[in-house]
Design a protein around this motif. Structure first.
Motif, PDB file in Angstrom:
ATOM      1  N   ALA A   1       0.832  -1.206   0.000  1.00  0.00           N
ATOM      2  CA  ALA A   1       0.000   0.000   0.000  1.00  0.00           C
ATOM      3  C   ALA A   1       0.866   1.254   0.000  1.00  0.00           C
ATOM      4  CB  ALA A   1      -0.925  -0.009   1.219  1.00  0.00           C
ATOM      5  N   ILE A   2       1.938   1.246   0.768  1.00  0.00           N
ATOM      6  CA  ILE A   2       2.857   2.389   0.786  1.00  0.00           C
ATOM      7  C   ILE A   2       3.463   2.588  -0.601  1.00  0.00           C
ATOM      8  CG2 ILE A   2       5.079   3.218   1.679  1.00  0.00           C
ATOM      9  CD1 ILE A   2       4.258   1.873   4.377  1.00  0.00           C
TER      10      ILE A   2
ATOM     11  N   GLY B   1       4.680   5.517  -4.463  1.00  0.00           N
ATOM     12  CA  GLY B   1       5.678   5.122  -5.464  1.00  0.00           C
ATOM     13  C   GLY B   1       5.913   6.145  -6.544  1.00  0.00           C
ATOM     14  N   SER B   2       4.861   6.868  -6.930  1.00  0.00           N
ATOM     15  CA  SER B   2       5.008   7.849  -8.000  1.00  0.00           C
ATOM     16  C   SER B   2       5.810   9.074  -7.565  1.00  0.00           C
ATOM     17  CB  SER B   2       3.630   8.301  -8.485  1.00  0.00           C
ATOM     18  OG  SER B   2       2.948   8.978  -7.450  1.00  0.00           O
ATOM     19  N   LEU B   3       6.075   9.203  -6.272  1.00  0.00           N
ATOM     20  CA  LEU B   3       6.830  10.349  -5.763  1.00  0.00           C
ATOM     21  C   LEU B   3       8.336  10.140  -5.840  1.00  0.00           C
ATOM     22  CD1 LEU B   3       4.663  11.204  -2.652  1.00  0.00           C
ATOM     23  CD2 LEU B   3       4.620  12.291  -4.902  1.00  0.00           C
ATOM     24  N   GLY B   4       8.748   8.958  -6.268  1.00  0.00           N
ATOM     25  CA  GLY B   4      10.164   8.682  -6.438  1.00  0.00           C
ATOM     26  C   GLY B   4      10.751   7.819  -5.340  1.00  0.00           C
ATOM     27  N   GLU B   5      11.896   7.264  -5.640  1.00  0.00           N
ATOM     28  CA  GLU B   5      12.567   6.328  -4.724  1.00  0.00           C
ATOM     29  C   GLU B   5      12.965   6.977  -3.408  1.00  0.00           C
ATOM     30  OE1 GLU B   5      13.694   2.665  -3.568  1.00  0.00           O
ATOM     31  OE2 GLU B   5      12.820   3.127  -5.518  1.00  0.00           O
TER      32      GLU B   5
END
Length: 174
Positions: A162-163, A168-172
């Protein structure tokens, strides 16, 4: 059905915490509703977010309630300064059966005495003191994880997924 409210301040990731918790509950087989509630969108302003979850396949698998959670099962307070602000509504609607989790440096006994609470009160130990409470590091994610643990129905892998899904789209780096 689980009824959860997460209270904090703008910039602490409270909206994100409810999305992560809602997604993890969905992945665990629940029907879910999650919604933030805030006034003027500004850093440091009091906000809260709600999550409702009902087990799929049970008699109550449809969530017919809407709006603010009036009688929460779990209240998570990311910023203990909210407890001193009646307008923030952190303790609104709680009863003896409500579990209240407070991120604080003070003990549960101290808060129980200050607030005259009959509800179960747990402390999520505050990791650091910061001048700007809106900058508590990763407190939204910490609150989502703590709520997931307290519910006891979300596997760690579902929470991690879920996290990843929500952030995930905010970057590593995030």
């Amino acid at each position: 059905m689980y009824r959860i409210r997460i209270h904090g301040r703008g910039g602490q990731g409270i909206k994100m915490a409810s999305r992560v918790l809602g997604t993890a509950l969905f992945r665990a087989g629940f029907t879910v509703q999650d919604a933030p509630k805030y006034g003027a969108e500004r850093r440091g302003a009091p906000i809260f977010s709600t999550v409702r979850a009902a087990r799929l396949g049970s008699a109550g698998d449809t969530i017919n309630e809407r709006g603010v959670v009036q009688r929460p099962d779990l209240v998570v307070v990311a910023d203990d300064t909210q407890l001193a602000i009646p307008a923030a509504g952190t303790l609104q609607g709680i009863g003896r059966e409500t579990v209240v989790l407070v991120n604080s440096r003070d003990s549960a006994d101290t808060w129980r005495h200050r607030l005259n609470l009959q509800a179960e009160l747990l402390i999520l130990p505050a990791a650091s003191e910061v001048e700007d409470r809106a900058e508590l590091p990763h407190i939204g994610a910490t609150c989502a994880g703590a709520a997931a643990c307290l519910l006891g129905v979300i596997e760690p892998e579902a929470l991690a997924n879920a996290i990843e899904e929500e952030l995930g789209s905010l970057g590593e780096e995030v």
